[in-house]
Design an enzyme around this catalytic site. Structure first.
Site, short mmCIF file in Angstrom:
data_model
loop_
_atom_site.label_atom_id
_atom_site.label_comp_id
_atom_site.label_asym_id
_atom_site.label_seq_id
_atom_site.Cartn_x
_atom_site.Cartn_y
_atom_site.Cartn_z
N GLY A 199 0.84 -1.19 0.00
CA GLY A 199 0.00 0.00 0.00
C GLY A 199 0.87 1.24 0.00
N HIS A 241 -2.51 7.82 6.60
CA HIS A 241 -1.50 8.71 6.00
C HIS A 241 -2.12 10.01 5.49
CE1 HIS A 241 2.38 6.69 5.94
NE2 HIS A 241 1.85 5.56 5.52
N GLN A 269 3.03 10.27 0.84
CA GLN A 269 4.37 9.70 1.00
C GLN A 269 5.31 10.18 -0.11
OE1 GLN A 269 2.67 5.57 1.83
NE2 GLN A 269 4.55 5.52 3.02
N HIS A 295 -4.29 1.57 7.27
CA HIS A 295 -2.96 2.16 7.35
C HIS A 295 -2.82 3.33 6.36
CE1 HIS A 295 1.58 1.69 7.76
NE2 HIS A 295 1.46 2.48 6.71
N GLU A 296 -3.29 3.12 5.12
CA GLU A 296 -3.10 4.16 4.09
C GLU A 296 -4.00 5.37 4.32
OE1 GLU A 296 -0.49 3.87 2.46
OE2 GLU A 296 -0.18 1.73 2.87
N CYS A 354 5.90 0.01 6.85
CA CYS A 354 5.54 1.24 6.13
C CYS A 354 6.74 1.65 5.30
CB CYS A 354 5.18 2.33 7.13
SG CYS A 354 4.73 3.90 6.35
N LEU A 355 6.52 2.01 4.04
CA LEU A 355 7.64 2.37 3.18
C LEU A 355 8.35 3.63 3.68
CD1 LEU A 355 6.18 1.56 -0.37
CD2 LEU A 355 7.78 0.19 1.00
#
Ligand code: NI
Length: 177
Positions: free
Chosen positions: A50, A143, A55, A139-140, A97-98
């Protein structure tokens, strides 16, 4: 400087203040430009499940979500996603998480969600899921409001991670230097 054609977007790493900003809704009929493609490329190149536009420092409410149980399916692009219902028990799941390279930990969240969003064509969609997709969506969508997965940890667990979080920030600083 904007990346040239074919260049990969840099994913912001923990410590970058832009990760803490709230994204703005996409207006009806607004052209997303190459944002969907950039998100899909980012997922592929970083082997993510994701990714959220903020980001990249792109403050529009757009996320890309894969379904790891269906690798043949292209990731979904969710525009202006809104979680309208959370259901089921709180279950643990190991999240990464990236924007936090190398950091993974178990987090409890509701098992299922209903999310309303617009697809890339602007059509309203509703998705109900109680698998990994539900987890990725939660999660996304966080963000988009500047909320990061470490925020869901109890204070003592965040305290235990403080050294690793500082290291992630330091490494990111070195790379961009
Ligand atoms: Ni993330």
């Amino acid at each position: 400087m904007a990346p040239g054609a074919g260049a990969t977007d840099e994913i912001l790493v923990h410590g970058d203040p832009r990760l803490r900003l709230s994204a703005r809704p996409v207006a009806p009929g607004e052209d997303l430009g190459d944002l969907p493609r950039r998100l899909l490329t980012g997922l592929r190149e970083h082997d993510g499940i994701g990714l959220a536009a903020p980001q990249f420092g792109d403050l529009r409410r757009v996320v890309a979500v894969t379904d790891p149980s269906r690798p043949e399916q292209a990731p979904r692009i969710l525009v202006n996603p809104e979680i309208t219902e959370r259901f089921g028990p709180q279950i643990p799941f190991e999240e990464g998480c990236l924007s936090f390279p190398g950091l993974f930990f178990n987090l409890y969240r509701p098992a299922g969600v209903v999310v309303r969003y617009h697809d890339r064509d602007g059509d309203q969609q509703t998705l109900r899921n109680d698998g990994v997709v539900a987890r990725v969506v939660q999660h996304e969508v966080d963000h988009l409001d500047g909320v990061l997965f470490i925020d869901h940890l109890p204070r003592w667990r965040r305290w235990l991670l403080a050294g690793r979080l500082r290291r992630i920030q330091r490494e990111a600083g070195k790379e961009s230097a």
